[in-house]
Design a protein around this motif. Sequence first.
Motif, PDB file in Angstrom:
ATOM      1  N   ASN A  32       1.099  -1.090  -0.093  1.00 44.17           N
ATOM      2  CA  ASN A  32      -0.316   0.445   0.209  1.00 44.17           C
ATOM      3  C   ASN A  32       0.501   0.917   0.368  1.00 44.17           C
ATOM      4  N   LEU A  33       1.684   1.229   0.922  1.00 43.05           N
ATOM      5  CA  LEU A  33       2.379   2.790   0.950  1.00 43.05           C
ATOM      6  C   LEU A  33       3.537   3.037  -0.148  1.00 43.05           C
ATOM      7  N   TYR A  34       3.712   1.961  -1.234  1.00 46.40           N
ATOM      8  CA  TYR A  34       4.908   1.560  -1.692  1.00 46.40           C
ATOM      9  C   TYR A  34       4.800   2.654  -3.252  1.00 46.40           C
ATOM     10  N   PRO A  35       2.904   1.698  -3.731  1.00 45.12           N
ATOM     11  CA  PRO A  35       2.081   1.653  -4.772  1.00 45.12           C
ATOM     12  C   PRO A  35       1.704   3.174  -4.810  1.00 45.12           C
ATOM     13  N   SER A  36       1.819   3.795  -3.401  1.00 39.42           N
ATOM     14  CA  SER A  36       1.663   5.198  -3.224  1.00 39.42           C
ATOM     15  C   SER A  36       2.327   6.250  -3.430  1.00 39.42           C
ATOM     16  N   LEU A  37       3.387   5.969  -2.894  1.00 40.38           N
ATOM     17  CA  LEU A  37       4.424   6.811  -3.597  1.00 40.38           C
ATOM     18  C   LEU A  37       5.815   6.456  -4.412  1.00 40.38           C
ATOM     19  N   LEU A  38       5.223   5.231  -5.406  1.00 38.34           N
ATOM     20  CA  LEU A  38       5.838   5.229  -6.832  1.00 38.34           C
ATOM     21  C   LEU A  38       4.345   6.146  -8.066  1.00 38.34           C
ATOM     22  N   GLN A  39       2.803   5.839  -7.300  1.00 38.29           N
ATOM     23  CA  GLN A  39       1.944   6.715  -7.926  1.00 38.29           C
ATOM     24  C   GLN A  39       2.423   8.061  -7.656  1.00 38.29           C
ATOM     25  N   GLN A  40       2.776   8.937  -6.519  1.00 35.11           N
ATOM     26  CA  GLN A  40       3.536  10.402  -6.378  1.00 35.11           C
ATOM     27  C   GLN A  40       4.527  10.303  -7.525  1.00 35.11           C
ATOM     28  N   GLU A  41       5.158   9.699  -7.551  1.00 34.14           N
ATOM     29  CA  GLU A  41       6.887   9.521  -8.329  1.00 34.14           C
ATOM     30  C   GLU A  41       6.115  10.496  -9.697  1.00 34.14           C
ATOM     31  N   ASN A  42       5.760   9.261 -10.409  1.00 37.24           N
ATOM     32  CA  ASN A  42       4.509   9.050 -11.495  1.00 37.24           C
ATOM     33  C   ASN A  42       3.745  10.804 -12.132  1.00 37.24           C
ATOM     34  N   LYS A  43       3.472  10.793 -10.786  1.00 34.17           N
ATOM     35  CA  LYS A  43       2.289  11.911 -11.021  1.00 34.17           C
ATOM     36  C   LYS A  43       3.435  13.401 -11.037  1.00 34.17           C
ATOM     37  N   ARG A  44       4.606  13.152 -10.421  1.00 40.27           N
ATOM     38  CA  ARG A  44       5.378  14.664 -10.827  1.00 40.27           C
ATOM     39  C   ARG A  44       6.086  14.091 -11.869  1.00 40.27           C
ATOM     40  N   ARG A  45       6.029  13.251 -12.867  1.00 42.10           N
ATOM     41  CA  ARG A  45       6.801  13.671 -13.959  1.00 42.10           C
ATOM     42  C   ARG A  45       5.795  13.762 -15.105  1.00 42.10           C
ATOM     43  N   ILE A  46       4.199  13.532 -15.321  1.00 41.96           N
ATOM     44  CA  ILE A  46       2.810  13.849 -15.143  1.00 41.96           C
ATOM     45  C   ILE A  46       2.790  15.141 -15.258  1.00 41.96           C
ATOM     46  N   ASP A  47       2.997  15.501 -13.961  1.00 45.59           N
ATOM     47  CA  ASP A  47       2.879  17.398 -13.864  1.00 45.59           C
ATOM     48  C   ASP A  47       3.937  17.861 -14.652  1.00 45.59           C
ATOM     49  N   ARG A  48       5.305  17.185 -14.896  1.00 46.57           N
ATOM     50  CA  ARG A  48       6.155  17.780 -15.922  1.00 46.57           C
ATOM     51  C   ARG A  48       5.571  17.997 -17.508  1.00 46.57           C
ATOM     52  N   LEU A  49       5.245  17.192 -17.653  1.00 43.72           N
ATOM     53  CA  LEU A  49       4.384  16.952 -18.932  1.00 43.72           C
ATOM     54  C   LEU A  49       3.459  17.985 -18.991  1.00 43.72           C
ATOM     55  N   ILE A  50       2.537  17.926 -18.544  1.00 35.76           N
ATOM     56  CA  ILE A  50       1.134  18.776 -18.500  1.00 35.76           C
ATOM     57  C   ILE A  50       1.486  20.262 -18.646  1.00 35.76           C
TER      58      ILE A  50
END
Length: 154
Positions: A131-149
């Motif tokens: 649960n925690l690691y998947p959430s941290l992974l999503q946060q990292e991916n969201k930061r990458r998506i935010d840069r693309l956005i």
Amino acid sequence: MLSKYLIFSVSISFISWIVGMVINAVLMKTDYYQKLSKLNFIVSKGLNKKLGLPYFKWIVKNTPFKFFNPNLKLKTKVEYSELVMLRKEMTFSEISHLAAFVFVGGFALVKVIGGQYLFSFIIMVINTLMNLYPSLLQQENKRRIDRLIRRYGC
């Protein structure tokens, strides 16, 4: 006895995914959800690396876990609107896993109060991985998506 603890821990963590989605669906209807969608526990790439997040990412991408949420895949060519929708899906997944983490943490707390420290420890190790690691992974991916956005949204 140890196998009993492991089986319970894995089972409750799988069940927590459904509970997390239900809690997330309720939270989505609140004003608080916008604040939750901007959570960033670990901003540092170095700390993410030290925690083993790249290894966890490899596991998710190269094992049957990759089939659990097929909506979280980025195509080669994407449009701005697809990036926004992908970010929403990632946010939903992230917050669901966080809610699930707290839910399972309650079980671990009950075991600590009951003096079952090893059981509680095993629950939290499995809970962290599922649960925690998947959430941290999503946060990292969201930061990458935010840069693309930001890049495509200008």
